[in-house]
Design a protein around this motif. Structure first.
Motif, mmCIF file in Angstrom:
data_model
loop_
_atom_site.group_PDB
_atom_site.id
_atom_site.type_symbol
_atom_site.label_atom_id
_atom_site.label_comp_id
_atom_site.label_asym_id
_atom_site.label_seq_id
_atom_site.Cartn_x
_atom_site.Cartn_y
_atom_site.Cartn_z
ATOM 1 N N SER A 102 0.846 -1.188 0.000
ATOM 2 C CA SER A 102 0.000 0.000 0.000
ATOM 3 C C SER A 102 0.885 1.244 0.000
ATOM 4 N N LEU A 103 0.425 2.268 -0.709
ATOM 5 C CA LEU A 103 1.082 3.570 -0.715
ATOM 6 C C LEU A 103 0.044 4.591 -0.287
ATOM 7 N N SER A 104 0.276 5.224 0.858
ATOM 8 C CA SER A 104 -0.695 6.158 1.415
ATOM 9 C C SER A 104 -0.590 7.508 0.719
ATOM 10 N N PRO A 105 -1.620 8.361 0.877
ATOM 11 C CA PRO A 105 -1.526 9.719 0.317
ATOM 12 C C PRO A 105 -0.326 10.488 0.856
ATOM 13 N N ALA A 106 0.121 10.148 2.083
ATOM 14 C CA ALA A 106 1.288 10.818 2.664
ATOM 15 C C ALA A 106 2.602 10.225 2.188
ATOM 16 N N PRO A 118 13.157 1.187 -15.463
ATOM 17 C CA PRO A 118 12.053 1.421 -14.527
ATOM 18 C C PRO A 118 10.708 1.506 -15.233
ATOM 19 N N TRP A 119 9.685 0.918 -14.624
ATOM 20 C CA TRP A 119 8.352 0.947 -15.223
ATOM 21 C C TRP A 119 7.659 2.276 -14.949
ATOM 22 N N PRO A 120 6.857 2.776 -15.903
ATOM 23 C CA PRO A 120 6.143 4.048 -15.723
ATOM 24 C C PRO A 120 4.763 3.834 -15.101
ATOM 25 N N THR A 121 4.707 3.637 -13.801
ATOM 26 C CA THR A 121 3.443 3.393 -13.112
ATOM 27 C C THR A 121 2.863 4.724 -12.658
ATOM 28 N N VAL A 122 1.896 5.232 -13.416
ATOM 29 C CA VAL A 122 1.300 6.541 -13.171
ATOM 30 C C VAL A 122 0.023 6.372 -12.356
ATOM 31 N N VAL A 123 -0.092 7.157 -11.285
ATOM 32 C CA VAL A 123 -1.268 7.129 -10.409
ATOM 33 C C VAL A 123 -2.048 8.423 -10.621
ATOM 34 N N PRO A 124 -3.246 8.360 -11.219
ATOM 35 C CA PRO A 124 -4.038 9.581 -11.408
ATOM 36 C C PRO A 124 -4.510 10.151 -10.077
ATOM 37 N N PRO A 125 -4.854 11.434 -10.038
ATOM 38 C CA PRO A 125 -5.382 12.022 -8.808
ATOM 39 C C PRO A 125 -6.672 11.341 -8.371
ATOM 40 N N ASP A 126 -6.876 11.287 -7.069
ATOM 41 C CA ASP A 126 -8.109 10.742 -6.506
ATOM 42 C C ASP A 126 -9.213 11.777 -6.691
ATOM 43 N N PRO A 127 -10.269 11.474 -7.462
ATOM 44 C CA PRO A 127 -11.324 12.477 -7.695
ATOM 45 C C PRO A 127 -12.063 12.857 -6.420
ATOM 46 N N GLY A 128 -11.955 12.022 -5.377
ATOM 47 C CA GLY A 128 -12.618 12.335 -4.121
ATOM 48 C C GLY A 128 -11.794 13.210 -3.198
ATOM 49 N N VAL A 129 -10.573 13.561 -3.593
ATOM 50 C CA VAL A 129 -9.686 14.378 -2.762
ATOM 51 C C VAL A 129 -9.356 15.664 -3.511
ATOM 52 N N PRO A 130 -9.949 16.793 -3.101
ATOM 53 C CA PRO A 130 -9.663 18.057 -3.794
ATOM 54 C C PRO A 130 -8.166 18.376 -3.787
ATOM 55 N N GLY A 131 -7.653 18.748 -4.937
ATOM 56 C CA GLY A 131 -6.260 19.140 -5.048
ATOM 57 C C GLY A 131 -5.270 18.001 -5.097
ATOM 58 N N ASP A 132 -5.760 16.756 -5.154
ATOM 59 C CA ASP A 132 -4.833 15.630 -5.232
ATOM 60 C C ASP A 132 -4.021 15.715 -6.517
ATOM 61 N N ARG A 142 6.082 13.055 -8.042
ATOM 62 C CA ARG A 142 4.845 13.816 -7.954
ATOM 63 C C ARG A 142 4.867 14.890 -9.032
ATOM 64 N N GLU A 143 3.670 15.266 -9.480
ATOM 65 C CA GLU A 143 3.634 16.284 -10.527
ATOM 66 C C GLU A 143 4.187 17.601 -10.016
ATOM 67 N N VAL A 144 4.914 18.287 -10.868
ATOM 68 C CA VAL A 144 5.466 19.586 -10.533
ATOM 69 C C VAL A 144 4.344 20.608 -10.511
ATOM 70 N N PRO A 145 4.212 21.396 -9.424
ATOM 71 C CA PRO A 145 3.151 22.420 -9.387
ATOM 72 C C PRO A 145 3.250 23.362 -10.581
ATOM 73 N N ARG A 146 2.102 23.870 -10.992
ATOM 74 C CA ARG A 146 2.062 24.689 -12.204
ATOM 75 C C ARG A 146 2.947 25.919 -12.096
ATOM 76 N N GLN A 147 2.988 26.552 -10.909
ATOM 77 C CA GLN A 147 3.819 27.743 -10.787
ATOM 78 C C GLN A 147 5.300 27.416 -10.971
ATOM 79 N N SER A 148 5.698 26.182 -10.556
ATOM 80 C CA SER A 148 7.091 25.757 -10.736
ATOM 81 C C SER A 148 7.383 25.468 -12.190
ATOM 82 N N ARG A 149 6.389 24.938 -12.914
ATOM 83 C CA ARG A 149 6.595 24.613 -14.319
ATOM 84 C C ARG A 149 6.840 25.867 -15.146
ATOM 85 N N SER A 150 6.188 26.950 -14.759
ATOM 86 C CA SER A 150 6.312 28.180 -15.554
ATOM 87 C C SER A 150 7.492 29.034 -15.125
ATOM 88 N N ALA A 151 8.126 28.649 -14.004
ATOM 89 C CA ALA A 151 9.249 29.471 -13.488
ATOM 90 C C ALA A 151 10.471 29.335 -14.359
#
Length: 446
Positions: free
Chosen positions: A193-197, A394-408, A437-446
């Motif tokens: 298991s991999l927790s949100p934390a 390494p395998w590219p195992t992508v985990v989409p955001p949890d739709p039940g968690v705002p801002g995931d 983890r995905e790079v925040p949008r403000q970091s991507r544009s910096a």
């Protein structure tokens, strides 16, 4: 499309004993370990047929014993500084002795019991009668199912529609190959298991019976799928793949399928399997890395997409995609035949479209090396993942955001080629679990 990723954590959950007090064993993957209080100590496994398998540490030298036959590594058996603990592992047909030196286990000797006149360790009756013993200067003895020296082949546990299978706590589950103290035939499949934390925790082990031979196997490189009220388990038959090139037989390495109504996310399980017949795009000596997705209707009437790897020879391999109305009726959809070291074939829904992700190893030609390509369902490359590429493949195992968690956020969970256990353990012990983890949008544009 998909975001850019950055590494946020690494894990290395090493454990000789994953589940204590699990004797008798259900599969040939067990361990005994003990603290050291004297100059000599011995740990043993006793079989119902009178077999004795032992490891010993005396006067700074580690050794193994199969019946009356003693085996000692001249190069690796000497321990330079007094170790903290002594360990015995049985992984498939391999017996190993390990010593805990500082905070790391080191393999000090290993033997393949098939070559030493040992017992058939995959025999369920022999396993059912197996017991353990400890003697000499030992304390704090632990015995049970073997854990792992490293994790690789990380794969998201999913529903049949490809969405992540999440626990009530919001954890995602992952299958992994739990590396043993040697080559691929010392490893087995585990569930984590991999927790949100970002906390990683072991949950279960999966073992397999083959349709064409007796015994219990630690096959791995597995995809666990929740399909209605049952589990589907697609896995690769790596458990008896030989380390020596001369022993490799074309066609012996393939993919099997198991079905179960049990809770495979907890405990220890042995699953009967059948061969999953998959089409090849040409001559193939082996197939591995299955990934299954049901597409089409939401009522269970849709067809299947199956991603996997096919090898023209060992080791020259590339991604393949098949499709069909059922898993027993699949036809070739596409193949990336321009690759020669690309695996980890993974299906991912992006918006309304299905994409096929993979991992381009560094043995490919220069323009497609060390990257995560993105293909359409005809296996035509349409892009790449913007993510760091660890060592190995390494395998590219992508985990989409949890739709039940705002801002995931999007996550990518993979592994690297970092070995463990010393030089005798070798290549098969990789690797670290690498979490991105995905790079925040403000970091991507910096």
């Amino acid at each position: 499309m998909l975001p850019r990723f950055e590494i946020v954590a690494r894990h290395r959950p090493v454990a000789l004993v994953a589940a204590p007090d699990t004797f008798p064993l259900r599969a040939p993957f067990g361990a005994v370990e003990a603290g050291l209080t004297g100059a000599a100590a011995e740990l043993r496994l006793a079989g119902p047929d009178g077999t004795r398998l032992a490891v010993r540490l005396e006067d700074g030298r580690a050794s193994l014993r199969v019946g009356e036959q003693a085996v000692r590594s001249r190069r690796y058996g000497r321990v330079a500084t007094p170790p903290l603990r002594l360990g015995l592992t049985l992984t498939g047909s391999h017996l190993a002795v390990l010593t805990l030196e500082g905070d790391a286990w080191v393999v000090r000797g290993r033997i393949d019991l098939r070559e030493a006149g040992g017992p058939d360790t995959r025999d369920p009756e022999w396993l059912a009668g197996l017991t353990w013993e400890a003697s000499g200067g030992v304390d704090d003895v632990r015995a049970g199912a073997f854990g792992q020296l490293g994790l690789r082949d990380i794969r998201l546990v999913s529903h049949a529609d490809g969405s992540p299978y999440r626990t009530a706590e919001g954890d995602v589950l992952l299958t992994a190959t739990s590396a043993g103290p040697g080559f691929f035939d010392t490893a087995h499949t585990s569930v984590w298991s991999l927790s949100p934390a970002g906390e990683l925790a072991w949950r279960s082990d999966l073992f397999f019976e083959r349709p064409d031979r007796p015994g219990v196997y630690g096959d791995h490189a597995t995809h666990l799928v929740r399909d209605g009220e049952r589990w589907l388990v697609a896995t690769s038959t790596w458990s008896d793949f030989p380390a020596r090139k001369a022993d490799r037989v074309p066609g012996a390495l393939g993919i099997t399928l198991a079905e179960s109504a049990a809770d495979l996310t907890r405990g220890q399980h042995v699953l009967p399997t059948r061969r999953l017949d998959l089409p090849a795009d040409g001559p193939s000596v082996g197939m591995w890395d299955p990934h299954l997705v049901r597409v089409g209707g939401t009522d269970g009437t849709g067809g299947w997409l199956v991603g996997y790897v096919s090898a023209r020879r060992f080791f020259d391999f590339h991604p393949v995609l098949a499709a069909g109305p059922t898993l027993d009726h699949l036809a070739l959809r596409g193949a990336a035949t321009d690759r020669r070291a690309t695996e980890g074939t993974t299906l991912l829904r992006v918006g309304e479209d299905w994409k096929v992700l993979a991992s381009d190893g560094r043995d490919n030609r220069r323009t497609v090396r060390g990257r995560f390509p993105v293909f359409d369902t005809a296996l035509r490359e349409v892009g790449t993942l913007a993510a760091p590429y660890p060592t190995n493949i390494p395998w590219p195992t992508v985990v989409p955001p949890d739709p039940g968690v705002p801002g995931d956020a999007w996550r990518l969970v993979t592994f690297d080629g970092h070995r463990y256990g010393g030089r005798l353990a070798g290549y098969g012990t990789h690797g670290d679990v690498v979490v991105m983890r995905e790079v925040p949008r403000q970091s991507r544009s910096a």
